[in-house]
Design a protein around this motif. Structure first.
Motif, PDB file in Angstrom:
ATOM      1  N   GLU A  61       6.990  -1.707 -10.436  1.00 22.59           N
ATOM      2  CA  GLU A  61       5.835  -0.824 -10.630  1.00 22.59           C
ATOM      3  C   GLU A  61       5.538  -0.088  -9.339  1.00 22.59           C
ATOM      4  N   CYS A  62       5.030   1.127  -9.477  1.00 26.82           N
ATOM      5  CA  CYS A  62       4.602   1.865  -8.285  1.00 26.82           C
ATOM      6  C   CYS A  62       3.096   1.703  -8.088  1.00 26.82           C
ATOM      7  N   GLU A  63       2.592   0.554  -8.456  1.00 25.32           N
ATOM      8  CA  GLU A  63       1.226   0.142  -8.165  1.00 25.32           C
ATOM      9  C   GLU A  63       1.301  -1.102  -7.295  1.00 25.32           C
ATOM     10  N   TYR A  64       0.289  -1.295  -6.479  1.00 33.73           N
ATOM     11  CA  TYR A  64       0.322  -2.436  -5.582  1.00 33.73           C
ATOM     12  C   TYR A  64       0.404  -3.735  -6.377  1.00 33.73           C
ATOM     13  N   PRO A  65       1.107  -4.732  -5.864  1.00 33.02           N
ATOM     14  CA  PRO A  65       1.203  -6.017  -6.572  1.00 33.02           C
ATOM     15  C   PRO A  65      -0.181  -6.582  -6.869  1.00 33.02           C
ATOM     16  N   SER A  66      -0.289  -7.247  -8.003  1.00 30.39           N
ATOM     17  CA  SER A  66      -1.581  -7.730  -8.483  1.00 30.39           C
ATOM     18  C   SER A  66      -1.751  -9.221  -8.190  1.00 30.39           C
ATOM     19  N   THR A  67      -2.850  -9.543  -7.523  1.00 27.18           N
ATOM     20  CA  THR A  67      -3.154 -10.939  -7.219  1.00 27.18           C
ATOM     21  C   THR A  67      -3.318 -11.752  -8.491  1.00 27.18           C
ATOM     22  N   ASN A  68      -4.092 -11.219  -9.420  1.00 32.13           N
ATOM     23  CA  ASN A  68      -4.357 -11.973 -10.651  1.00 32.13           C
ATOM     24  C   ASN A  68      -3.109 -12.147 -11.499  1.00 32.13           C
ATOM     25  N   ASP A  69      -2.205 -11.151 -11.491  1.00 28.95           N
ATOM     26  CA  ASP A  69      -1.014 -11.241 -12.323  1.00 28.95           C
ATOM     27  C   ASP A  69      -0.051 -12.333 -11.862  1.00 28.95           C
ATOM     28  N   VAL A  70       0.097 -12.499 -10.545  1.00 24.15           N
ATOM     29  CA  VAL A  70       1.040 -13.518 -10.069  1.00 24.15           C
ATOM     30  C   VAL A  70       0.488 -14.928 -10.256  1.00 24.15           C
ATOM     31  N   ILE A  71      -0.790 -15.034 -10.641  1.00 20.34           N
ATOM     32  CA  ILE A  71      -1.357 -16.331 -11.006  1.00 20.34           C
ATOM     33  C   ILE A  71      -1.330 -16.514 -12.518  1.00 20.34           C
ATOM     34  N   ALA A  72      -1.840 -15.514 -13.246  1.00 17.96           N
ATOM     35  CA  ALA A  72      -1.961 -15.625 -14.698  1.00 17.96           C
ATOM     36  C   ALA A  72      -0.606 -15.622 -15.397  1.00 17.96           C
ATOM     37  N   THR A  73       0.342 -14.827 -14.897  1.00 16.85           N
ATOM     38  CA  THR A  73       1.635 -14.703 -15.581  1.00 16.85           C
ATOM     39  C   THR A  73       2.404 -16.017 -15.610  1.00 16.85           C
ATOM     40  N   PRO A  74       2.640 -16.669 -14.471  1.00 19.41           N
ATOM     41  CA  PRO A  74       3.409 -17.920 -14.553  1.00 19.41           C
ATOM     42  C   PRO A  74       2.635 -19.107 -15.098  1.00 19.41           C
ATOM     43  N   ILE A  75       1.354 -19.246 -14.742  1.00 17.30           N
ATOM     44  CA  ILE A  75       0.605 -20.420 -15.201  1.00 17.30           C
ATOM     45  C   ILE A  75       0.238 -20.283 -16.672  1.00 17.30           C
ATOM     46  N   GLY A  76      -0.356 -19.139 -17.042  1.00 15.50           N
ATOM     47  CA  GLY A  76      -0.619 -18.905 -18.457  1.00 15.50           C
ATOM     48  C   GLY A  76       0.663 -18.838 -19.266  1.00 15.50           C
ATOM     49  N   GLY A  77       1.737 -18.326 -18.627  1.00  9.31           N
ATOM     50  CA  GLY A  77       3.032 -18.254 -19.305  1.00  9.31           C
ATOM     51  C   GLY A  77       3.591 -19.615 -19.652  1.00  9.31           C
TER      52      GLY A  77
ATOM     53  N   PHE B 211       2.954   4.252 -13.939  1.00  8.21           N
ATOM     54  CA  PHE B 211       3.234   3.124 -13.062  1.00  8.21           C
ATOM     55  C   PHE B 211       4.720   2.786 -13.000  1.00  8.21           C
ATOM     56  N   ALA B 212       5.530   3.344 -13.931  1.00 10.17           N
ATOM     57  CA  ALA B 212       6.944   2.983 -14.026  1.00 10.17           C
ATOM     58  C   ALA B 212       7.860   3.920 -13.246  1.00 10.17           C
ATOM     59  N   TYR B 213       7.311   4.940 -12.582  1.00  7.97           N
ATOM     60  CA  TYR B 213       8.130   5.886 -11.810  1.00  7.97           C
ATOM     61  C   TYR B 213       8.349   5.319 -10.416  1.00  7.97           C
ATOM     62  N   ILE B 214       9.158   4.288 -10.344  1.00 12.26           N
ATOM     63  CA  ILE B 214       9.368   3.577  -9.083  1.00 12.26           C
ATOM     64  C   ILE B 214      10.420   4.279  -8.228  1.00 12.26           C
ATOM     65  N   THR B 215      10.303   4.109  -6.925  1.00 18.09           N
ATOM     66  CA  THR B 215      11.261   4.618  -5.953  1.00 18.09           C
ATOM     67  C   THR B 215      11.402   3.577  -4.844  1.00 18.09           C
ATOM     68  N   LEU B 216      12.346   3.809  -3.945  1.00 20.93           N
ATOM     69  CA  LEU B 216      12.463   2.921  -2.787  1.00 20.93           C
ATOM     70  C   LEU B 216      11.193   2.955  -1.954  1.00 20.93           C
ATOM     71  N   LYS B 217      10.550   4.141  -1.909  1.00 24.40           N
ATOM     72  CA  LYS B 217       9.308   4.264  -1.154  1.00 24.40           C
ATOM     73  C   LYS B 217       8.202   3.422  -1.780  1.00 24.40           C
ATOM     74  N   SER B 218       8.126   3.396  -3.114  1.00 26.88           N
ATOM     75  CA  SER B 218       7.076   2.603  -3.763  1.00 26.88           C
ATOM     76  C   SER B 218       7.282   1.117  -3.512  1.00 26.88           C
ATOM     77  N   VAL B 219       8.540   0.692  -3.459  1.00 27.09           N
ATOM     78  CA  VAL B 219       8.825  -0.711  -3.153  1.00 27.09           C
ATOM     79  C   VAL B 219       8.408  -1.028  -1.726  1.00 27.09           C
ATOM     80  N   GLU B 220       8.719  -0.135  -0.807  1.00 29.64           N
ATOM     81  CA  GLU B 220       8.323  -0.340   0.586  1.00 29.64           C
ATOM     82  C   GLU B 220       6.802  -0.418   0.719  1.00 29.64           C
ATOM     83  N   GLU B 221       6.089   0.448  -0.006  1.00 31.08           N
ATOM     84  CA  GLU B 221       4.627   0.421   0.045  1.00 31.08           C
ATOM     85  C   GLU B 221       4.075  -0.882  -0.526  1.00 31.08           C
ATOM     86  N   ASN B 222       4.674  -1.345  -1.613  1.00 29.03           N
ATOM     87  CA  ASN B 222       4.231  -2.611  -2.195  1.00 29.03           C
ATOM     88  C   ASN B 222       4.400  -3.775  -1.223  1.00 29.03           C
TER      89      ASN B 222
END
Length: 502
Positions: free
Chosen positions: A150-166, A83-94
């Motif tokens: 990350e070269c994985e699609y952004p995660s719905t649950n992570d953008v909620i759990a990370t800041p609020i649980g954080g 998941f850490a092999y990011i490129t400009l293309k992976s950012v565009e896809e995200n």
């Protein structure tokens, strides 16, 4: 997404134990029934408060971004995570694709991400920003990671759990590190305090090193919150777990609990976020079961007193909750007893305490909460690393404590009820073993689940602060599926422990 999950689990457990140890004086979870103050409460020095309020925006921002870049570098060049092999293309896809519900393990999503959020949070908190302002940095750090790192699609649950649980973990750890620090000390005592504060709140430790605060001697303690009223109890002993009433197949192992109560639950005249919170964490050594079995945090955001007399005290407030219950597959039955994670939960709560009687004292509480994001075990959704459903809903909590004969004996009864709904599911008949889990954007099964946790606890004093403890806990899950038959499962736990109240 799979970011140092094992490390974080051990780190969280270690922090709990370090907190309990470092709170010693220098010479769902509920209130601790027999409250022993570890230290004598003192108000903070105005000079320390003013110094800590100096805001450093660019330094905080650089720390959030620098942490993300450093963590990505570790994942890419040391762990070689795909998941850490990011490129400009992976950012565009995200950016083009948008957000997905991900399929990481419960520990990753419920601990690794909220803990990472706490680092973002404390990068700002230790640079002069208050609780609410620091939450914005946590949101920024999470969005940056999900979109660009990350070269994985952004995660719905992570953008909620990370800041609020954080925010829950972040403020809890920040305040705990504050209790440890003392700028008046020197030598090995100073080194030990600074090292412990660094472990508890790494971002604060980094900032103290960068600014020279870590070795600067002052006439004041340097504590932002002074010396709050803190009570800690440590319990350890035998734990027995049975599934579906099969007593002859009971699992037996070792368990240790730490309970921390920070602040005065009835001091509400001038309330700031987390002036009062309590924490329960349990680790266990048991065959086929995870090391970390339970974490509960309840932090008060604001409160008002509506009853104060010689006979009773009562307050109502807004509370933030973080709940985690974990178990693993019992191989004999190929079943998992239960799993529950609640990183984002907010609600109203009432606390009540009866006036001191000659022979006994009573207190109780009740909470009604909105679960913004939760997760609960699924009997059917088994995809990649996930065996639970994402869900939202509500929870209800209530409990009471009765202390008899000046702390010689106490009885506690607590109950938590969760009602969780998963509405974005996969089409019935889908072969989950053949789908592309990167693009399978579902919460899990179409379902409605209930989860009940009931605990009864008895403490008998043996010596001054040493108690014999017996606790019984019941976990009952009932899940109604749209496309499958309903499932009811129950798990019972018995603990026989020794408890020491600091």
């Amino acid at each position: 997404m799979n970011r140092l999950c094992s490390f974080y689990r051990f780190f969280v457990v270690g922090v709990c134990m370090i907190c309990a140890y470092m709170l010693l004086p220098p010479c769902a979870v509920a209130q601790i029934p027999m409250h022993h103050s570890v230290v004598t409460p003192q108000l903070p020095d105005s000079a320390d408060v003013a110094r800590a309020a100096d805001k450093h925006f660019w330094r905080a921002t650089a720390e959030v971004m620098g942490f993300n870049i450093g963590l990505w570098g570790f994942d890419r060049f040391v762990q070689h995570g795909d998941f850490a092999y990011i490129t400009l293309k992976s950012v565009e896809e995200n950016l083009a694709h948008g957000y997905n519900w991900d399929n990481d393990k419960l520990g990753t999503n419920m601990f690794a991400h909220p803990y990472t959020g706490s680092l973002y949070f404390n990068a700002a908190r230790s640079n002069g920003f208050n609780f609410w302002q620091s939450e914005l940095f946590s949101i920024f750090g999470s969005a940056m990671w999900e979109t660009f790192m990350e070269c994985e699609y952004p995660s719905t649950n992570d953008v909620i759990a990370t800041p609020i649980g954080g925010a829950v973990l972040g403020e809890t750890l920040y305040r705990t590190s504050d209790v440890v620090l003392d700028d008046r000390t020197t030598g090995w005592e100073r080194f030990g305090r600074e090292a412990a504060a660094f472990i508890i709140s790494p971002m604060r430790g980094i900032n103290r090193i960068v600014t020279g605060e870590a070795w600067r001697v002052r006439s004041t303690t340097g504590r932002v919150f002074g010396r709050p009223d803190v009570s800690v109890r440590l319990s350890a002993g035998v734990k027995a777990l049975e599934f579906q009433g099969r007593l002859r197949d009971t699992h037996v192992g070792f368990a240790a609990q730490v309970d921390v109560e920070y602040g005065d639950r009835f001091a509400v005249k001038s309330v700031k976020p987390y002036d009062y919170f309590n924490v329960r964490a349990e680790i266990q050594v048991m065959r086929e079961q995870p090391l970390l079995s339970q974490v509960e945090i309840k932090g008060r955001l604001l409160a008002r007193e509506f009853m104060e007399s010689n006979s009773a005290h009562a307050s109502v407030g807004l509370y933030q909750h973080f709940d985690f219950y974990d178990s693993d597959t019992i191989k004999r039955y190929d079943k998992v007893p239960y799993k529950l994670g609640i990183p984002a939960c907010l609600g109203a709560g009432v606390m009540y305490r009866d006036g001191d009687r000659r022979r006994w004292v009573f207190d109780g509480y009740a909470h009604a909460n909105l679960v913004v994001l939760g997760s609960i075990l699924s009997d059917h959704y088994q995809t990649d690393e996930r065996n639970y459903n994402w869900a939202s809903g509500f929870s209800l909590k209530a409990g009471c404590n009765i202390v008899f004969d000046r702390n010689k004996f106490s009885f506690s009864l607590h109950h938590s009820y969760y009602r969780l709904f998963s509405w974005k599911g996969y089409r019935y008949g889908t072969d989950l073993s053949k789908v592309n889990f990167r693009t399978l954007n579902v919460m899990g099964d179409h379902s409605c689940a209930s989860f009940n946790v009931t605990e009864a606890r008895f403490d008998f004093r043996l010596l001054h602060r040493l108690y014999a403890t017996l606790s019984l806990t019941s976990h009952i899950r009932s899940t109604h599926y749209r496309d499958y038959a309903s499932v009811l499962s129950s798990t019972g736990t018995l603990r026989a422990m020794l408890t020491y109240k600091l």
